[in-house]
Scaffold this motif. Structure first.
Motif, PDB file in Angstrom:
ATOM      1  N   ARG A   1      48.475  36.601  47.362  1.00  0.00           N
ATOM      2  CA  ARG A   1      48.282  35.958  48.746  1.00  0.00           C
ATOM      3  C   ARG A   1      47.524  35.103  48.842  1.00  0.00           C
ATOM      4  N   ARG A   2      46.638  34.578  47.918  1.00  0.00           N
ATOM      5  CA  ARG A   2      45.782  33.598  48.036  1.00  0.00           C
ATOM      6  C   ARG A   2      45.811  32.867  46.416  1.00  0.00           C
ATOM      7  N   PRO A   3      45.643  31.633  46.598  1.00  0.00           N
ATOM      8  CA  PRO A   3      45.657  30.572  45.462  1.00  0.00           C
ATOM      9  C   PRO A   3      44.477  30.922  44.439  1.00  0.00           C
ATOM     10  N   VAL A   4      44.711  30.772  43.389  1.00  0.00           N
ATOM     11  CA  VAL A   4      43.660  30.630  42.290  1.00  0.00           C
ATOM     12  C   VAL A   4      43.549  28.902  41.863  1.00  0.00           C
ATOM     13  N   SER A   5      42.560  28.556  41.734  1.00  0.00           N
ATOM     14  CA  SER A   5      42.320  27.093  41.653  1.00  0.00           C
ATOM     15  C   SER A   5      40.841  26.957  40.776  1.00  0.00           C
ATOM     16  N   TYR A   6      40.911  25.977  39.899  1.00  0.00           N
ATOM     17  CA  TYR A   6      39.751  25.486  39.203  1.00  0.00           C
ATOM     18  C   TYR A   6      39.574  24.136  39.083  1.00  0.00           C
ATOM     19  N   GLU A   7      38.232  23.890  39.164  1.00  0.00           N
ATOM     20  CA  GLU A   7      37.836  22.306  39.323  1.00  0.00           C
ATOM     21  C   GLU A   7      37.437  21.829  37.884  1.00  0.00           C
ATOM     22  N   HIS A   8      37.410  22.703  37.099  1.00  0.00           N
ATOM     23  CA  HIS A   8      36.972  21.916  35.680  1.00  0.00           C
ATOM     24  C   HIS A   8      37.592  23.105  34.602  1.00  0.00           C
ATOM     25  N   PRO A   9      38.044  22.331  33.360  1.00  0.00           N
ATOM     26  CA  PRO A   9      38.641  23.120  32.461  1.00  0.00           C
ATOM     27  C   PRO A   9      37.570  24.236  31.935  1.00  0.00           C
ATOM     28  N   VAL A  10      36.286  24.030  31.765  1.00  0.00           N
ATOM     29  CA  VAL A  10      35.406  25.080  31.323  1.00  0.00           C
ATOM     30  C   VAL A  10      35.269  26.184  32.450  1.00  0.00           C
ATOM     31  N   GLN A  11      35.648  25.893  33.765  1.00  0.00           N
ATOM     32  CA  GLN A  11      35.484  27.033  34.562  1.00  0.00           C
ATOM     33  C   GLN A  11      36.908  27.784  34.478  1.00  0.00           C
ATOM     34  N   GLU A  12      38.096  26.938  34.398  1.00  0.00           N
ATOM     35  CA  GLU A  12      39.214  27.854  33.881  1.00  0.00           C
ATOM     36  C   GLU A  12      39.196  28.665  32.760  1.00  0.00           C
ATOM     37  N   ARG A  13      38.614  28.213  31.768  1.00  0.00           N
ATOM     38  CA  ARG A  13      38.538  29.032  30.439  1.00  0.00           C
ATOM     39  C   ARG A  13      37.879  30.350  30.692  1.00  0.00           C
ATOM     40  N   LEU A  14      36.786  30.187  31.151  1.00  0.00           N
ATOM     41  CA  LEU A  14      35.752  31.345  31.330  1.00  0.00           C
ATOM     42  C   LEU A  14      36.158  32.398  32.667  1.00  0.00           C
ATOM     43  N   LEU A  15      36.851  31.781  33.632  1.00  0.00           N
ATOM     44  CA  LEU A  15      37.208  32.732  34.817  1.00  0.00           C
ATOM     45  C   LEU A  15      38.778  33.090  34.701  1.00  0.00           C
ATOM     46  N   LYS A  16      39.179  32.613  33.807  1.00  0.00           N
ATOM     47  CA  LYS A  16      40.807  32.925  33.886  1.00  0.00           C
ATOM     48  C   LYS A  16      41.218  34.394  33.868  1.00  0.00           C
ATOM     49  N   ASP A  17      40.386  35.178  33.160  1.00  0.00           N
ATOM     50  CA  ASP A  17      40.898  36.618  33.350  1.00  0.00           C
ATOM     51  C   ASP A  17      40.452  37.360  34.523  1.00  0.00           C
ATOM     52  N   THR A  18      39.638  36.783  35.333  1.00  0.00           N
ATOM     53  CA  THR A  18      39.138  37.441  36.478  1.00  0.00           C
ATOM     54  C   THR A  18      39.484  36.609  37.821  1.00  0.00           C
ATOM     55  N   PHE A  19      40.923  35.857  37.668  1.00  0.00           N
ATOM     56  CA  PHE A  19      41.304  35.113  38.675  1.00  0.00           C
ATOM     57  C   PHE A  19      40.381  34.196  39.449  1.00  0.00           C
ATOM     58  N   GLY A  20      39.603  33.438  38.731  1.00  0.00           N
ATOM     59  CA  GLY A  20      38.686  32.251  39.083  1.00  0.00           C
ATOM     60  C   GLY A  20      37.282  32.849  39.682  1.00  0.00           C
TER      61      GLY A  20
ATOM     62  N   TYR B   1      30.966  38.440  36.481  1.00  0.00           N
ATOM     63  CA  TYR B   1      30.187  39.040  35.403  1.00  0.00           C
ATOM     64  C   TYR B   1      29.019  38.280  34.910  1.00  0.00           C
ATOM     65  N   GLN B   2      27.881  38.790  34.689  1.00  0.00           N
ATOM     66  CA  GLN B   2      26.826  37.886  34.012  1.00  0.00           C
ATOM     67  C   GLN B   2      27.116  36.976  33.080  1.00  0.00           C
ATOM     68  N   GLU B   3      28.043  37.387  32.039  1.00  0.00           N
ATOM     69  CA  GLU B   3      28.213  36.634  30.967  1.00  0.00           C
ATOM     70  C   GLU B   3      28.950  35.291  31.209  1.00  0.00           C
ATOM     71  N   GLN B   4      29.800  35.525  32.499  1.00  0.00           N
ATOM     72  CA  GLN B   4      30.468  34.432  32.562  1.00  0.00           C
ATOM     73  C   GLN B   4      29.903  33.446  33.284  1.00  0.00           C
ATOM     74  N   ILE B   5      28.644  33.966  34.295  1.00  0.00           N
ATOM     75  CA  ILE B   5      27.643  33.035  34.914  1.00  0.00           C
ATOM     76  C   ILE B   5      26.908  32.137  33.960  1.00  0.00           C
ATOM     77  N   MET B   6      26.530  33.035  32.897  1.00  0.00           N
ATOM     78  CA  MET B   6      25.412  32.413  31.773  1.00  0.00           C
ATOM     79  C   MET B   6      26.289  31.410  30.925  1.00  0.00           C
ATOM     80  N   MET B   7      27.394  31.554  30.650  1.00  0.00           N
ATOM     81  CA  MET B   7      28.290  30.477  30.037  1.00  0.00           C
ATOM     82  C   MET B   7      28.644  29.312  30.800  1.00  0.00           C
TER      83      MET B   7
END
Length: 298
Positions: A82-101, A105-111
């Motif tokens: 019902r809402r789009p999932v978009s990424y503004e950078h390849p790193v963001q997509e790689r790290l957040l793909k599993d959580t729909f953008g 998690y702390q680990e995602q933010i740290m990376m």
């Protein structure tokens, strides 16, 4: 029955569907009304089929930082399409793909800070301290210049770097770590597995452990919903607390108002009893006095 929890499969459909059906009373971290509702919402968004990983997500989404800005609802909408999932950078997509953008998690933010912002591990460690100790939005904002400056040096557009930082700035109000979320999910899953496959034993155990009358009432309703019957206290069959009696749960003597565990233990020690006279002659009257006997008769 001997059960090795590490051998319990993590894809049991009955267990996972029970989470989706919000049948989580008595389950670690999942018993609150808000998390029950979120389980049901995510379950519907996924066609009633949750996974073990979803349990960690649910536990993380139902935290103040996420709830306050509506990320729990946003996540469900994205899963449901019902809402789009978009990424503004390849790193963001790689790290957040599993959580729909969504950076949950702390680990995602740290990376993100490390790989996109180019922050040193020392600075990343400082950020971890901020997001794990609820130091607040303002404390986290101190990392903005470091992150944005580093991202620009790594070839990221300034405006994009600013927007990406904004998407993780909620972490200043506390962000959950994935390892912790998975540990909580494992405990909850094991409990639900027992509740689904050994409902009589599970409900008896949680009733035996719980001292709060409000929670006990809730657990009793859950047990009855599972088809479990309750038997009234019996001087010759009850234990101090709740116990299994054939295919039902027997209420304990210690649960009778005016009796208490001490008198219940003394009464249990001298049984069996033929009748009230036999009982009165056998028990130690200093502990099981006339008042206690009166309550037992009632």
């Amino acid at each position: 029955v001997q059960i090795d929890p590490w051998r319990i499969p993590l894809d049991d459909e009955k267990v996972l569907s029970s989470f989706a059906a919000r049948d989580t009373t008595g389950i670690f971290q999942f018993g609150s009304p808000g998390l029950k509702r979120l389980c049901e919402q995510l379950g519907r968004a996924k066609g009633g089929k949750l996974t073990f990983a979803d349990l960690a997500v649910l536990n993380t989404l139902h935290r103040p930082a996420m709830l306050n800005i509506g990320l729990h609802t946003e996540y469900v909408y994205r899963v449901a399409g019902r809402r789009p999932v978009s990424y503004e950078h390849p790193v963001q997509e790689r790290l957040l793909k599993d959580t729909f953008g969504i950076a949950m998690y702390q680990e995602q933010i740290m990376m993100i800070c490390r790989e996109l912002g180019g922050l040193s591990w020392a600075h990343v460690g400082d950020i971890r301290k901020i997001i794990s100790k609820r130091e607040g939005f303002e404390a986290f904002q101190k990392a903005r210049d470091l992150f944005v400056g580093g991202a620009v040096k790594n070839g990221c557009d300034l405006a994009v770097a600013e927007r990406i930082f904004n998407t993780i700035s909620h972490a200043g109000s506390y962000s959950f770590n994935k390892s912790h979320a998975m540990g909580y999910a494992m405990l909850a899953y094991w409990q639900m597995w027992l509740k689904v496959h050994y409902p009589l034993e599970y409900h008896t155990a949680i009733l035996q452990c719980e001292r709060d009358e409000g929670y006990r009432s809730e657990y009793i309703r859950s047990a009855r919903h599972s088809g479990i019957k309750f038997l009234t206290p019996d001087i010759n069959r009850s234990e101090i607390g709740f116990c299994i009696d054939n295919d039902a749960i027997r209420i304990g003597l210690g649960g009778i108002e005016g009796v208490g565990p001490g008198a219940a233990k003394a009464a249990i020690a001298k049984r069996p009893y033929i009748d009230i006279t036999d009982f009165a002659l056998k028990v130690e009257r200093k502990i099981v006095n006339s008042r206690v006997i009166d309550h037992l008769i009632r």
